[in-house]
Design an enzyme around this catalytic site. Structure first.
Site, PDB file in Angstrom:
ATOM      1  NE  ARG A 232       1.990  -5.386  -3.904  1.00 60.88           N
ATOM      2  CZ  ARG A 232       1.881  -4.215  -4.232  1.00 60.88           C
ATOM      3  NH1 ARG A 232       1.657  -3.703  -5.324  1.00 60.88           N
ATOM      4  NH2 ARG A 232       1.857  -3.265  -3.170  1.00 60.88           N
TER       5      ARG A 232
ATOM      6  CE  LYS B  10      -0.796   3.150  -8.509  1.00 67.07           C
ATOM      7  NZ  LYS B  10      -1.533   2.115  -7.345  1.00 67.07           N
TER       8      LYS B  10
ATOM      9  NE  ARG C 271       5.715  -2.693  -2.779  1.00 73.19           N
ATOM     10  CZ  ARG C 271       4.848  -1.811  -3.373  1.00 73.19           C
ATOM     11  NH1 ARG C 271       4.622  -1.917  -4.755  1.00 73.19           N
ATOM     12  NH2 ARG C 271       4.436  -0.741  -2.884  1.00 73.19           N
TER      13      ARG C 271
ATOM     14  NE  ARG D  63       1.443   1.021  -0.136  1.00 71.21           N
ATOM     15  CZ  ARG D  63       1.403  -0.051  -0.500  1.00 71.21           C
ATOM     16  NH1 ARG D  63       1.591  -0.879   0.396  1.00 71.21           N
ATOM     17  NH2 ARG D  63       1.382  -0.077  -1.894  1.00 71.21           N
TER      18      ARG D  63
ATOM     19  NE  ARG E 279       1.282   7.525  -4.714  1.00 74.48           N
ATOM     20  CZ  ARG E 279       2.111   6.448  -5.109  1.00 74.48           C
ATOM     21  NH1 ARG E 279       2.573   6.145  -6.125  1.00 74.48           N
ATOM     22  NH2 ARG E 279       2.168   5.577  -3.894  1.00 74.48           N
TER      23      ARG E 279
HETATM   24  P1  AP5 Z   1      -0.232  -4.245  -8.371  1.00 78.12           P
HETATM   25  O1  AP5 Z   1      -0.338  -4.232  -9.867  1.00 78.12           O
HETATM   26  O2  AP5 Z   1       1.114  -4.299  -7.754  1.00 78.12           O
HETATM   27  O3  AP5 Z   1      -0.880  -2.764  -7.778  1.00 78.12           O
HETATM   28  P2  AP5 Z   1      -0.409  -1.363  -7.786  1.00 78.12           P
HETATM   29  O4  AP5 Z   1      -1.722  -0.509  -8.129  1.00 78.12           O
HETATM   30  O5  AP5 Z   1       0.794  -1.129  -8.808  1.00 78.12           O
HETATM   31  O6  AP5 Z   1       0.052  -1.148  -6.442  1.00 78.12           O
HETATM   32  P3  AP5 Z   1       1.066  -0.400  -5.729  1.00 78.12           P
HETATM   33  O7  AP5 Z   1       0.952  -1.118  -4.135  1.00 78.12           O
HETATM   34  O8  AP5 Z   1       2.501  -0.670  -6.182  1.00 78.12           O
HETATM   35  O9  AP5 Z   1       0.736   0.936  -5.779  1.00 78.12           O
HETATM   36  P4  AP5 Z   1       1.154   1.990  -4.541  1.00 78.12           P
HETATM   37  O10 AP5 Z   1       0.505   3.184  -5.380  1.00 78.12           O
HETATM   38  O11 AP5 Z   1       0.484   2.019  -3.149  1.00 78.12           O
HETATM   39  O12 AP5 Z   1       2.535   1.944  -4.478  1.00 78.12           O
HETATM   40  P5  AP5 Z   1       3.857   2.541  -5.016  1.00 78.12           P
HETATM   41  O13 AP5 Z   1       4.905   1.372  -5.280  1.00 78.12           O
HETATM   42  O14 AP5 Z   1       3.662   3.363  -6.159  1.00 78.12           O
HETATM   43  O15 AP5 Z   1      -1.336  -5.235  -7.931  1.00 78.12           O
HETATM   44  C1  AP5 Z   1      -1.506  -5.562  -6.628  1.00 78.12           C
HETATM   45  C2  AP5 Z   1      -1.616  -6.982  -6.248  1.00 78.12           C
HETATM   46  O16 AP5 Z   1      -2.786  -7.587  -6.809  1.00 78.12           O
HETATM   47  C3  AP5 Z   1      -0.603  -7.919  -7.329  1.00 78.12           C
HETATM   48  O17 AP5 Z   1      -0.084  -9.035  -6.409  1.00 78.12           O
HETATM   49  C4  AP5 Z   1      -1.299  -8.354  -8.432  1.00 78.12           C
HETATM   50  O18 AP5 Z   1      -0.624  -9.311  -8.921  1.00 78.12           O
HETATM   51  C5  AP5 Z   1      -2.366  -8.315  -8.114  1.00 78.12           C
HETATM   52  N1  AP5 Z   1      -3.521  -8.110  -9.141  1.00 78.12           N
HETATM   53  C6  AP5 Z   1      -3.344  -6.903  -9.883  1.00 78.12           C
HETATM   54  N2  AP5 Z   1      -4.624  -6.878 -10.768  1.00 78.12           N
HETATM   55  C7  AP5 Z   1      -5.376  -7.885 -10.220  1.00 78.12           C
HETATM   56  C8  AP5 Z   1      -6.737  -8.451 -10.639  1.00 78.12           C
HETATM   57  N3  AP5 Z   1      -7.374  -7.833 -11.729  1.00 78.12           N
HETATM   58  N4  AP5 Z   1      -7.138  -9.532 -10.085  1.00 78.12           N
HETATM   59  C9  AP5 Z   1      -6.558 -10.195  -8.949  1.00 78.12           C
HETATM   60  N5  AP5 Z   1      -5.170  -9.744  -8.693  1.00 78.12           N
HETATM   61  C10 AP5 Z   1      -4.824  -8.490  -9.265  1.00 78.12           C
HETATM   62  O19 AP5 Z   1       4.293   3.276  -3.963  1.00 78.12           O
HETATM   63  C11 AP5 Z   1       5.225   2.724  -2.761  1.00 78.12           C
HETATM   64  C12 AP5 Z   1       5.577   3.959  -2.157  1.00 78.12           C
HETATM   65  O20 AP5 Z   1       6.442   4.886  -2.730  1.00 78.12           O
HETATM   66  C13 AP5 Z   1       4.428   4.962  -1.898  1.00 78.12           C
HETATM   67  O21 AP5 Z   1       3.953   4.650  -0.321  1.00 78.12           O
HETATM   68  C14 AP5 Z   1       5.357   6.316  -1.452  1.00 78.12           C
HETATM   69  O22 AP5 Z   1       5.891   6.364  -0.212  1.00 78.12           O
HETATM   70  C15 AP5 Z   1       6.268   6.230  -2.533  1.00 78.12           C
HETATM   71  N6  AP5 Z   1       5.920   6.876  -4.038  1.00 78.12           N
HETATM   72  C16 AP5 Z   1       5.923   6.378  -4.940  1.00 78.12           C
HETATM   73  N7  AP5 Z   1       5.558   7.309  -5.882  1.00 78.12           N
HETATM   74  C17 AP5 Z   1       5.593   8.548  -5.293  1.00 78.12           C
HETATM   75  C18 AP5 Z   1       5.257   9.769  -5.666  1.00 78.12           C
HETATM   76  N8  AP5 Z   1       5.187  10.149  -6.903  1.00 78.12           N
HETATM   77  N9  AP5 Z   1       5.217  10.935  -4.645  1.00 78.12           N
HETATM   78  C19 AP5 Z   1       5.595  10.402  -3.386  1.00 78.12           C
HETATM   79  N10 AP5 Z   1       5.970   9.209  -2.908  1.00 78.12           N
HETATM   80  C20 AP5 Z   1       5.801   8.290  -3.894  1.00 78.12           C
END
Ligand code: AP5
Length: 213
Positions: free
Chosen positions: A122, A13, A155, A166, A88
């Site tokens: 990552r 994402k 991270r 997660r 979410r």
């Molecule tokens: P990346 O692009 O980082 O993936 P992502 O989908 O953004 O993953 P996240 O872990 O950031 O999502 P998440 O939803 O768990 O975490 P968030 O920060 O939102 O890609 C992953 C890896 O793969 C990278 O190394 C990239 O280079 C690689 N990659 C990407 N595409 C690729 C491809 N095609 N091929 C190969 N490699 C590839 O949330 C974190 C925490 O915050 C949550 O657990 C929660 O506690 C809190 N939080 C955030 N938003 C909310 C909300 N709305 N409500 C409540 N709590 C929230």
């Protein structure tokens, strides 16, 4: 254009939202990054959020909804944005409906096995949050961010036990949004497997087929 990017942890994402934001000149609103900044600054919100983030649980809706409401009211988000990480759960989606309209919800569909491999490699910039991968997208100079020169780290919530939680949180709370947005005819499902460039192409083709590009 007002877009939401939805998908399991590690689906890409953040990676895809960054590319789209650059190409379409739209602000990228990333709840995870906003929360990590609050944690780094040891603010009241950051201290509360950290408890949940460290366990792979969702931060309480009330805090998130307020944070997003404020952000969406800023001038640069008035005509368009890319939302990554919000909504979410159904409660956040209901609150979002009262705040803004949306043109499409891009759902990155990726298998759990593929995502697990992505997580292990990552890395993220400790300053500007740019995302890297040790194999798929390494930085040009080892350990330093290409954009700002900041230190690149793993991270804290990418530990295996937290990643497992997660996923569970995603299945229980976030996955129901696929049907939620399908019912509203806003869901654009995209194959999230393949290289970063291939997935980007899939997203653009899907948006174009809807007349959005
Ligand atoms: P990346 O692009 O980082 O993936 P992502 O989908 O953004 O993953 P996240 O872990 O950031 O999502 P998440 O939803 O768990 O975490 P968030 O920060 O939102 O890609 C992953 C890896 O793969 C990278 O190394 C990239 O280079 C690689 N990659 C990407 N595409 C690729 C491809 N095609 N091929 C190969 N490699 C590839 O949330 C974190 C925490 O915050 C949550 O657990 C929660 O506690 C809190 N939080 C955030 N938003 C909310 C909300 N709305 N409500 C409540 N709590 C929230």
């Amino acid at each position: 254009m007002k877009l939401v990017i939805l998908g399991p942890p590690g689906a890409g994402k953040g990676t895809q939202a960054a590319k789209l934001s650059e190409e379409l000149s739209l602000p990228r609103i990333v709840t995870g990054d906003m929360l990590r900044l609050e944690v780094a600054g040891a603010t009241a919100l950051g201290k509360r959020a950290e408890e949940y983030m460290g366990k792979g649980l969702l931060v309480p809706d009330q805090l998130i909804v307020e944070m997003i409401r404020k952000r969406l009211s800023q001038e640069d988000a008035r005509d368009g944005f890319i939302l990554d990480g919000f909504p979410r759960n159904v409660e956040q989606a209901d609150a979002f409906e009262g705040m803004s309209d949306v043109d499409a919800v891009v759902y990155l569909n990726v298998s759990e096995e593929e995502v697990v491999e992505r997580f292990s490699g990552r890395r993220a910039c400790s300053q500007c949050q740019a995302i890297y991968h040790v194999r798929a997208r390494p930085p040009q100079v080892g350990g330093r961010c290409d954009r700002c020169g900041g230190e690149i780290r793993q991270r804290v919530d990418d530990r295996e036990d937290v990643v497992r939680q997660r996923f569970q949180t995603y299945r229980q709370k976030t996955e129901p949004l696929v049907e939620y947005y399908q019912r509203r005819s806003l869901l654009v499902e995209v194959n999230g497997s393949g290289t970063i460039a291939e997935v980007h192409g899939n997203i653009k083709a899907a948006l174009a087929s809807r007349g959005l590009l």
